[in-house]
Write a protein that holds these residues in place. Sequence first.
Motif, PDB file in Angstrom:
ATOM      1  N   ALA A   6      40.551  18.309  31.513  1.00 58.81           N
ATOM      2  CA  ALA A   6      41.679  17.258  31.125  1.00 58.81           C
ATOM      3  C   ALA A   6      42.806  17.360  31.657  1.00 58.81           C
ATOM      4  O   ALA A   6      43.147  18.642  32.312  1.00 58.81           O
ATOM      5  CB  ALA A   6      41.785  17.854  29.592  1.00 58.81           C
ATOM      6  N   PRO A   7      43.842  16.443  31.784  1.00 61.21           N
ATOM      7  CA  PRO A   7      45.023  16.688  32.534  1.00 61.21           C
ATOM      8  C   PRO A   7      46.216  17.422  31.781  1.00 61.21           C
ATOM      9  O   PRO A   7      46.244  17.669  30.439  1.00 61.21           O
ATOM     10  CB  PRO A   7      45.592  15.311  32.507  1.00 61.21           C
ATOM     11  CG  PRO A   7      44.990  14.634  31.513  1.00 61.21           C
ATOM     12  CD  PRO A   7      43.510  15.342  31.154  1.00 61.21           C
ATOM     13  N   LEU A   8      47.008  18.336  32.534  1.00 62.02           N
ATOM     14  CA  LEU A   8      47.855  18.916  31.911  1.00 62.02           C
ATOM     15  C   LEU A   8      49.032  17.785  31.747  1.00 62.02           C
ATOM     16  O   LEU A   8      49.114  16.954  32.637  1.00 62.02           O
ATOM     17  CB  LEU A   8      48.692  20.209  32.673  1.00 62.02           C
ATOM     18  CG  LEU A   8      47.716  21.125  33.145  1.00 62.02           C
ATOM     19  CD1 LEU A   8      48.319  22.194  33.931  1.00 62.02           C
ATOM     20  CD2 LEU A   8      47.070  21.892  31.954  1.00 62.02           C
ATOM     21  N   VAL A   9      49.995  18.132  30.844  1.00 60.94           N
ATOM     22  CA  VAL A   9      51.059  16.916  30.737  1.00 60.94           C
ATOM     23  C   VAL A   9      52.288  17.270  30.853  1.00 60.94           C
ATOM     24  O   VAL A   9      52.900  18.334  30.401  1.00 60.94           O
ATOM     25  CB  VAL A   9      50.976  16.481  28.793  1.00 60.94           C
ATOM     26  CG1 VAL A   9      52.087  15.201  28.710  1.00 60.94           C
ATOM     27  CG2 VAL A   9      49.532  15.933  28.600  1.00 60.94           C
ATOM     28  N   ARG A  10      53.055  16.826  31.983  1.00 60.73           N
ATOM     29  CA  ARG A  10      54.283  17.272  32.570  1.00 60.73           C
ATOM     30  C   ARG A  10      55.115  16.553  31.314  1.00 60.73           C
ATOM     31  O   ARG A  10      55.214  15.455  31.244  1.00 60.73           O
ATOM     32  CB  ARG A  10      54.701  16.759  33.679  1.00 60.73           C
ATOM     33  CG  ARG A  10      56.134  17.074  34.146  1.00 60.73           C
ATOM     34  CD  ARG A  10      56.283  16.996  35.857  1.00 60.73           C
ATOM     35  NE  ARG A  10      56.457  15.441  36.097  1.00 60.73           N
ATOM     36  CZ  ARG A  10      56.788  14.905  37.225  1.00 60.73           C
ATOM     37  NH1 ARG A  10      57.250  16.080  38.235  1.00 60.73           N
ATOM     38  NH2 ARG A  10      56.833  13.752  37.238  1.00 60.73           N
ATOM     39  N   PRO A  11      56.118  17.222  30.588  1.00 60.93           N
ATOM     40  CA  PRO A  11      56.746  16.602  29.380  1.00 60.93           C
ATOM     41  C   PRO A  11      57.957  15.599  29.917  1.00 60.93           C
ATOM     42  O   PRO A  11      58.563  15.966  30.860  1.00 60.93           O
ATOM     43  CB  PRO A  11      57.061  17.902  28.613  1.00 60.93           C
ATOM     44  CG  PRO A  11      57.392  18.933  29.895  1.00 60.93           C
ATOM     45  CD  PRO A  11      56.179  18.568  30.645  1.00 60.93           C
ATOM     46  N   ARG A  12      58.369  14.730  29.024  1.00 61.15           N
ATOM     47  CA  ARG A  12      59.684  14.236  29.154  1.00 61.15           C
ATOM     48  C   ARG A  12      60.740  14.879  29.315  1.00 61.15           C
ATOM     49  O   ARG A  12      61.686  14.533  30.162  1.00 61.15           O
ATOM     50  CB  ARG A  12      59.640  12.995  28.201  1.00 61.15           C
ATOM     51  CG  ARG A  12      58.885  11.921  28.330  1.00 61.15           C
ATOM     52  CD  ARG A  12      59.332  10.924  27.137  1.00 61.15           C
ATOM     53  NE  ARG A  12      58.549  11.336  26.003  1.00 61.15           N
ATOM     54  CZ  ARG A  12      58.560  10.618  24.696  1.00 61.15           C
ATOM     55  NH1 ARG A  12      59.465   9.660  24.484  1.00 61.15           N
ATOM     56  NH2 ARG A  12      57.841  10.911  23.739  1.00 61.15           N
ATOM     57  N   ALA A  13      60.751  15.866  28.670  1.00 63.30           N
ATOM     58  CA  ALA A  13      62.057  17.146  28.659  1.00 63.30           C
ATOM     59  C   ALA A  13      62.420  17.598  29.897  1.00 63.30           C
ATOM     60  O   ALA A  13      63.401  18.014  29.963  1.00 63.30           O
ATOM     61  CB  ALA A  13      61.845  17.965  27.422  1.00 63.30           C
ATOM     62  N   SER A  14      61.292  17.812  31.010  1.00 64.73           N
ATOM     63  CA  SER A  14      61.651  18.593  31.963  1.00 64.73           C
ATOM     64  C   SER A  14      60.571  18.168  33.081  1.00 64.73           C
ATOM     65  O   SER A  14      59.335  17.991  32.963  1.00 64.73           O
ATOM     66  CB  SER A  14      61.746  20.108  31.745  1.00 64.73           C
ATOM     67  OG  SER A  14      61.604  20.805  32.843  1.00 64.73           O
ATOM     68  N   PRO A  15      60.954  18.279  34.441  1.00 67.63           N
ATOM     69  CA  PRO A  15      60.001  18.224  35.399  1.00 67.63           C
ATOM     70  C   PRO A  15      59.282  19.608  35.900  1.00 67.63           C
ATOM     71  O   PRO A  15      58.678  19.730  36.949  1.00 67.63           O
ATOM     72  CB  PRO A  15      60.946  17.694  36.527  1.00 67.63           C
ATOM     73  CG  PRO A  15      62.068  18.212  36.399  1.00 67.63           C
ATOM     74  CD  PRO A  15      62.340  18.185  34.768  1.00 67.63           C
ATOM     75  N   GLN A  16      59.775  20.716  35.391  1.00 72.46           N
ATOM     76  CA  GLN A  16      59.730  22.048  35.960  1.00 72.46           C
ATOM     77  C   GLN A  16      58.237  22.804  35.333  1.00 72.46           C
ATOM     78  O   GLN A  16      58.259  23.782  34.760  1.00 72.46           O
ATOM     79  CB  GLN A  16      60.934  23.066  35.690  1.00 72.46           C
ATOM     80  CG  GLN A  16      62.044  22.688  36.268  1.00 72.46           C
ATOM     81  CD  GLN A  16      63.129  23.570  36.390  1.00 72.46           C
ATOM     82  OE1 GLN A  16      62.959  24.761  36.030  1.00 72.46           O
ATOM     83  NE2 GLN A  16      64.445  23.054  36.727  1.00 72.46           N
ATOM     84  N   LEU A  17      57.098  21.743  35.279  1.00 76.56           N
ATOM     85  CA  LEU A  17      55.796  22.502  34.875  1.00 76.56           C
ATOM     86  C   LEU A  17      55.285  23.242  36.231  1.00 76.56           C
ATOM     87  O   LEU A  17      55.161  22.715  37.140  1.00 76.56           O
ATOM     88  CB  LEU A  17      54.859  20.989  34.555  1.00 76.56           C
ATOM     89  CG  LEU A  17      53.407  21.573  34.249  1.00 76.56           C
ATOM     90  CD1 LEU A  17      53.368  22.030  32.933  1.00 76.56           C
ATOM     91  CD2 LEU A  17      52.342  20.092  34.072  1.00 76.56           C
ATOM     92  N   ASP A  18      54.839  24.543  35.707  1.00 80.89           N
ATOM     93  CA  ASP A  18      54.422  25.245  36.713  1.00 80.89           C
ATOM     94  C   ASP A  18      53.000  25.813  36.172  1.00 80.89           C
ATOM     95  O   ASP A  18      52.643  25.792  35.027  1.00 80.89           O
ATOM     96  CB  ASP A  18      55.602  26.549  36.479  1.00 80.89           C
ATOM     97  CG  ASP A  18      55.266  27.408  37.885  1.00 80.89           C
ATOM     98  OD1 ASP A  18      54.479  26.964  38.885  1.00 80.89           O
ATOM     99  OD2 ASP A  18      56.220  28.060  38.104  1.00 80.89           O
ATOM    100  N   TYR A  19      52.276  26.602  36.880  1.00 80.33           N
ATOM    101  CA  TYR A  19      50.802  26.951  36.903  1.00 80.33           C
ATOM    102  C   TYR A  19      50.936  28.445  37.030  1.00 80.33           C
ATOM    103  O   TYR A  19      51.922  29.353  37.242  1.00 80.33           O
ATOM    104  CB  TYR A  19      49.873  26.482  37.817  1.00 80.33           C
ATOM    105  CG  TYR A  19      50.584  26.914  39.407  1.00 80.33           C
ATOM    106  CD1 TYR A  19      50.124  28.062  40.004  1.00 80.33           C
ATOM    107  CD2 TYR A  19      51.290  25.983  39.986  1.00 80.33           C
ATOM    108  CE1 TYR A  19      50.839  28.614  40.962  1.00 80.33           C
ATOM    109  CE2 TYR A  19      51.887  26.403  41.323  1.00 80.33           C
ATOM    110  CZ  TYR A  19      51.558  27.665  41.816  1.00 80.33           C
ATOM    111  OH  TYR A  19      52.126  28.008  43.026  1.00 80.33           O
ATOM    112  N   GLU A  20      49.974  29.112  36.045  1.00 81.81           N
ATOM    113  CA  GLU A  20      49.860  30.443  35.989  1.00 81.81           C
ATOM    114  C   GLU A  20      48.343  30.804  35.784  1.00 81.81           C
ATOM    115  O   GLU A  20      47.897  30.884  34.734  1.00 81.81           O
ATOM    116  CB  GLU A  20      50.564  31.303  35.012  1.00 81.81           C
ATOM    117  CG  GLU A  20      52.246  31.166  35.305  1.00 81.81           C
ATOM    118  CD  GLU A  20      53.021  32.097  34.212  1.00 81.81           C
ATOM    119  OE1 GLU A  20      52.213  32.603  33.560  1.00 81.81           O
ATOM    120  OE2 GLU A  20      54.167  32.079  34.329  1.00 81.81           O
ATOM    121  N   GLY A  21      47.456  31.127  36.823  1.00 83.64           N
ATOM    122  CA  GLY A  21      46.104  31.417  36.672  1.00 83.64           C
ATOM    123  C   GLY A  21      45.941  32.767  36.077  1.00 83.64           C
ATOM    124  O   GLY A  21      46.791  33.746  36.536  1.00 83.64           O
TER     125      GLY A  21
END
Length: 290
Positions: A118-133
């Motif tokens: 399923a896709p992660l959703v980058r929110p309207r509030a910020s472009p700073q979506l990061d990953y952490e495995g």
Amino acid sequence: MTSPPLATYSIGGVTHYGAVTDAGIVDLSPRFGKDYPTLREAIAAGALMKLADDAARRSPDHALDAIAWQPPIPAPEKIICIGVNYPDRNAEYKDGQDAPKYPSMFMRTPRSFVGHNAPLVRPRASPQLDYEGELVIVIGKAGRHIKESAALDHIAAITLCNEGTIRDWVRHAKFNVTQGKNFDSTGSLGPWLVPYTNEAQIADIHLTTKVNGEPRQDDRTGRLIFGFRYLLSYISTFTTLVPGDVIVTGTPTGAGARFDPPRYLKPGDVIEVEAEGVGVLRNGVVDEAQ
């Protein structure tokens, strides 16, 4: 894997659980749903291996491409996340401090996670979506004030997490990260549960994260600052751990925020969190609907 892993999924808008094989999903809900409505009840009953053994004798009911994967544990009571738990991750902060004496931790809501594919959703509030495995421990037996010597007896299964984070929002306040860790659908859990069998299974798991095929994170659970026994003992000092609780054990160095310039996720990216003996948790990225 000696036993098939167990997954929660939906098909035709109805949620099921079953065992995952190369040929497809063995639907266990019709056979065991009365006793265990979800995998959470199966965990509480100590029945994961019973389910896996039953499924090993059956043919698949659904093709893998016919289902929508869900986070494996429906409505866990607690999702507890551990921060700064690998030595190189501590060094990333460049604050000159030694490894912490006690683990950093925070809570996440189930709504902040999606399942495998399923896709992660980058929110309207910020472009700073990061990953952490991260590697995840799922609690199987309730306990309070658990001794380290007995801690592993409380584990039911392991799985994976992409503990997606909105970086600028974790810095909004003076001393908490809750906001940036709980945007809807910004992280993922799964793809399935691998039943826990013995300490050797989790002692030194190789954990990696790739973005669009590029290696970004690479470490081993044998290097954790706070190991699994300690974490369960420490957490159970202040809260009762119950079956189905999710413990997200920490991420290695290499998240996007640590690059110069930062390399945040954008629509179209594909993130793969992989651990030996567990599998691959894969998610794309989309923008939140306007």
